[in-house]
Design a protein around this motif. Structure first.
Motif, short mmCIF file in Angstrom:
data_model
loop_
_atom_site.label_atom_id
_atom_site.label_comp_id
_atom_site.label_asym_id
_atom_site.label_seq_id
_atom_site.Cartn_x
_atom_site.Cartn_y
_atom_site.Cartn_z
N ALA A 100 0.83 -1.21 0.00
CA ALA A 100 0.00 0.00 0.00
C ALA A 100 0.86 1.26 0.00
O ALA A 100 0.57 2.23 -0.71
CB ALA A 100 -0.94 -0.01 1.21
N CYS A 101 1.94 1.25 0.78
CA CYS A 101 2.84 2.41 0.81
C CYS A 101 3.56 2.58 -0.52
O CYS A 101 3.71 3.71 -1.02
CB CYS A 101 3.84 2.27 1.95
SG CYS A 101 3.13 2.47 3.60
N ALA A 102 4.00 1.46 -1.12
CA ALA A 102 4.65 1.54 -2.42
C ALA A 102 3.68 2.07 -3.47
O ALA A 102 4.03 2.93 -4.29
CB ALA A 102 5.18 0.17 -2.82
N TRP A 103 2.45 1.57 -3.42
CA TRP A 103 1.43 2.04 -4.38
C TRP A 103 1.23 3.54 -4.24
O TRP A 103 1.18 4.26 -5.24
CB TRP A 103 0.12 1.31 -4.13
CG TRP A 103 -0.95 1.65 -5.13
CD1 TRP A 103 -1.25 0.99 -6.29
CD2 TRP A 103 -1.87 2.76 -5.06
NE1 TRP A 103 -2.29 1.62 -6.94
CE2 TRP A 103 -2.69 2.70 -6.21
CE3 TRP A 103 -2.08 3.78 -4.13
CZ2 TRP A 103 -3.69 3.63 -6.46
CZ3 TRP A 103 -3.08 4.71 -4.39
CH2 TRP A 103 -3.88 4.63 -5.53
N ALA A 104 1.09 4.02 -3.00
CA ALA A 104 0.86 5.45 -2.79
C ALA A 104 2.05 6.29 -3.24
O ALA A 104 1.88 7.36 -3.84
CB ALA A 104 0.56 5.71 -1.31
N LEU A 105 3.26 5.82 -2.96
CA LEU A 105 4.45 6.54 -3.40
C LEU A 105 4.49 6.69 -4.91
O LEU A 105 4.70 7.78 -5.45
CB LEU A 105 5.71 5.82 -2.91
CG LEU A 105 6.13 6.03 -1.46
CD1 LEU A 105 7.21 5.02 -1.08
CD2 LEU A 105 6.65 7.45 -1.26
N PHE A 106 4.28 5.58 -5.61
CA PHE A 106 4.34 5.61 -7.06
C PHE A 106 3.16 6.38 -7.66
O PHE A 106 3.32 7.14 -8.62
CB PHE A 106 4.36 4.19 -7.63
CG PHE A 106 5.57 3.38 -7.22
CD1 PHE A 106 6.83 3.98 -7.15
CD2 PHE A 106 5.46 2.03 -6.92
CE1 PHE A 106 7.95 3.24 -6.78
CE2 PHE A 106 6.58 1.29 -6.54
CZ PHE A 106 7.82 1.90 -6.47
N ASP A 107 1.97 6.19 -7.08
CA ASP A 107 0.78 6.84 -7.62
C ASP A 107 0.85 8.35 -7.47
O ASP A 107 0.65 9.09 -8.44
CB ASP A 107 -0.46 6.30 -6.92
CG ASP A 107 -1.73 6.94 -7.44
OD1 ASP A 107 -2.03 6.78 -8.64
OD2 ASP A 107 -2.42 7.62 -6.65
N ARG A 108 1.14 8.85 -6.26
CA ARG A 108 1.20 10.28 -6.07
C ARG A 108 2.40 10.90 -6.78
O ARG A 108 2.32 11.99 -7.33
CB ARG A 108 1.26 10.63 -4.58
CG ARG A 108 0.06 10.18 -3.76
CD ARG A 108 -1.26 10.62 -4.34
NE ARG A 108 -1.35 12.06 -4.52
CZ ARG A 108 -2.40 12.68 -5.03
NH1 ARG A 108 -3.43 11.98 -5.44
NH2 ARG A 108 -2.42 13.99 -5.17
N GLY A 109 3.52 10.16 -6.79
CA GLY A 109 4.67 10.65 -7.55
C GLY A 109 4.38 10.70 -9.04
O GLY A 109 4.73 11.66 -9.73
N GLY A 110 3.71 9.66 -9.54
CA GLY A 110 3.35 9.63 -10.95
C GLY A 110 2.38 10.73 -11.31
O GLY A 110 2.44 11.31 -12.40
N TYR A 111 1.48 11.06 -10.38
CA TYR A 111 0.53 12.14 -10.64
C TYR A 111 1.26 13.47 -10.78
O TYR A 111 0.96 14.27 -11.67
CB TYR A 111 -0.49 12.21 -9.51
CG TYR A 111 -1.59 13.22 -9.75
CD1 TYR A 111 -2.65 12.93 -10.59
CD2 TYR A 111 -1.55 14.48 -9.15
CE1 TYR A 111 -3.66 13.85 -10.82
CE2 TYR A 111 -2.55 15.41 -9.37
CZ TYR A 111 -3.61 15.09 -10.20
OH TYR A 111 -4.59 16.02 -10.43
N ALA A 112 2.23 13.71 -9.90
CA ALA A 112 3.01 14.95 -9.99
C ALA A 112 3.76 15.03 -11.32
O ALA A 112 3.81 16.07 -11.97
CB ALA A 112 3.99 15.04 -8.83
N ALA A 113 4.33 13.90 -11.75
CA ALA A 113 5.06 13.88 -13.01
C ALA A 113 4.12 14.10 -14.19
O ALA A 113 4.47 14.78 -15.17
CB ALA A 113 5.80 12.54 -13.16
N ARG A 114 2.92 13.56 -14.11
CA ARG A 114 1.94 13.76 -15.19
C ARG A 114 1.50 15.22 -15.26
O ARG A 114 1.30 15.75 -16.36
CB ARG A 114 0.72 12.86 -14.98
CG ARG A 114 0.92 11.45 -15.50
CD ARG A 114 -0.37 10.66 -15.46
NE ARG A 114 -0.70 10.23 -14.11
CZ ARG A 114 -1.86 9.67 -13.78
NH1 ARG A 114 -2.80 9.50 -14.70
NH2 ARG A 114 -2.08 9.27 -12.54
#
Length: 399
Positions: A100-114
């Motif tokens: 869950a923590c990995a998912w949140a890290l990648f998801d929120r980080g990916g959103y910022a990059a998008r």
């Protein structure tokens, strides 16, 4: 009509939100009934993931500035899909928390990059239209995903839930493929920092932080329909319970039909300030109608709550449009990644804190709580003018 890169970005958003809608519908039951976690344990794990997501935005955005927004966005979105697939092979509660923590890290980080990628490959009318379309397809995608999730709920089998979670993982991978087809986004941040230049300049930009906080306050309207409304109807009025579903549908349909039209003309900081103040008036009006419905009969409460929902959806559409302008226009062009990461981390904090805070303020506080919230909207709305003026001064004084 959107064409080229804008269409690909919007399509990518639609794909991921179909998966998100399905996941949101079924995940709680999968984790509690299939994997056997208690509701308290689930909540604790998701809270840890929420903190991880908040911390991911600025570093991921900085990587997008440093190495190119498309490259970082594709990588992080694909890793989000991998993490989502991890839910299918969990064997213990600690593994769930880690995934869950990995998912949140990648998801929120990916959103910022998008978000940085959008600012890099789009400009002018295309950027304005894409912002509006993204919100429309978010609602459409979530609705489609919820429909898929409903089928799994009807089947109510472990296999049905696993199919939904697998679909969610695939949608992130599909989004990564779509983003990979966008034009290359070269790095915008200089490879070498100037002497004395901070690595993460956004952390020293107090005017931008002020705008972010004011936007957090204005975003307190978000949990009103899905968290506060059902509790308010049951505990404070005699309105029928199904009214909650009807007003959520009304909100979704209105955003789909009118968001693009409402966004038109909100494309500069000056128009965004005016829009925010308009939004504050509408959201304050929503609070007054909610307060007036306290203790009312079914018929009177229904009329008042329908009026409140109408004010809410218009205020919501205007506020979100203005927030997009503040997020992009007040950020340095060569630091869009870290600035978007910071701005959206503020949104993530609001999403974590607002449901519990508003439940205490409004459900426990009743009418006075709604008056406090109305005052907060008005104060934040009118403070955006001076805050944006200071942000412009800071931008001009920064080398």
């Amino acid at each position: 009509m959107l064409t080229g890169p804008a269409r690909k970005l919007v399509t990518a958003q639609l794909v991921t939100n179909i998966g998100n809608g399905a996941f949101a519908t079924c995940s709680a039951l999968y984790f509690t009934q299939v994997l056997g976690f208690s509701p308290a344990a689930l909540g604790l794990g998701l809270a840890a993931a929420g903190v991880a997501g908040v911390l991911a935005g600025v570093p991921a955005g900085h990587l997008a500035d440093r190495y190119g927004a498309r490259r970082v966005a594709v990588l992080l979105v694909a890793l989000t899909g991998v993490a989502a697939a991890g839910y299918l092979v969990l064997g213990s509660y600690p593994a769930f928390v880690a995934v869950a923590c990995a998912w949140a890290l990648f998801d929120r980080g990916g959103y910022a990059a998008r978000q940085a990628l959008m600012a890099t490959v789009l400009s002018g009318p295309d950027l304005v239209q894409a912002r509006a379309r993204l919100r429309v397809v978010t609602n459409i995608g979530m609705a489609i995903g919820a429909g898929i999730g409903a089928l799994a709920l009807a089947a109510d089998t472990p296999q049905a839930y696993r199919i939904v979670l697998g679909l969610d993982a695939l949608t992130f991978l599909g989004c990564a493929v779509l983003l990979r087809r966008l034009p290359a986004a070269p790095p915008t941040a200089a490879a070498e920092r100037q002497p004395g230049e901070p690595r993460l300049a956004v952390l020293r930009d107090r005017p931008y932080a002020t705008i972010t906080v004011l936007t957090m306050v204005m975003s307190l309207h978000v949990p009103v329909l899905d968290v506060i409304l059902p509790l308010w109807i049951v505990l404070h009025t005699d309105a029928p319970k199904p009214l909650t579903a009807a007003l959520v549908v009304l909100n979704t349909v209105t955003v789909v039909l009118l968001q693009v039209r409402v966004t038109t003309g909100i494309d500069t900081v000056a128009t965004a300030v005016r829009a925010t103040r308009t939004s504050a008036l509408f959201l304050a009006g929503m609070c007054l109608f909610f307060a007036a419905s306290d203790g009312r009969s079914a018929a009177v409460a229904t009329v008042l709550l329908v009026a409140a929902a109408g004010l809410h959806v218009y205020g919501e559409m205007v506020q979100s449009s203005a927030a997009w302008v503040f997020a992009y226009e007040l950020a340095p062009p060569d630091r869009q990644g870290q600035y978007q990461g910071f701005f959206n981390s503020g949104t993530a904090v609001s999403q974590m804190v607002a449901p519990a805070a508003l439940t205490l303020l409004l459900i426990e506080g009743g009418r006075p709580g709604w008056l406090v919230l109305a005052a907060a909207f008005l104060a934040a709305g009118w403070a955006t003018g001076p805050a944006t003026a200071r942000a412009h001064q800071y931008e001009r004084s920064t080398p």
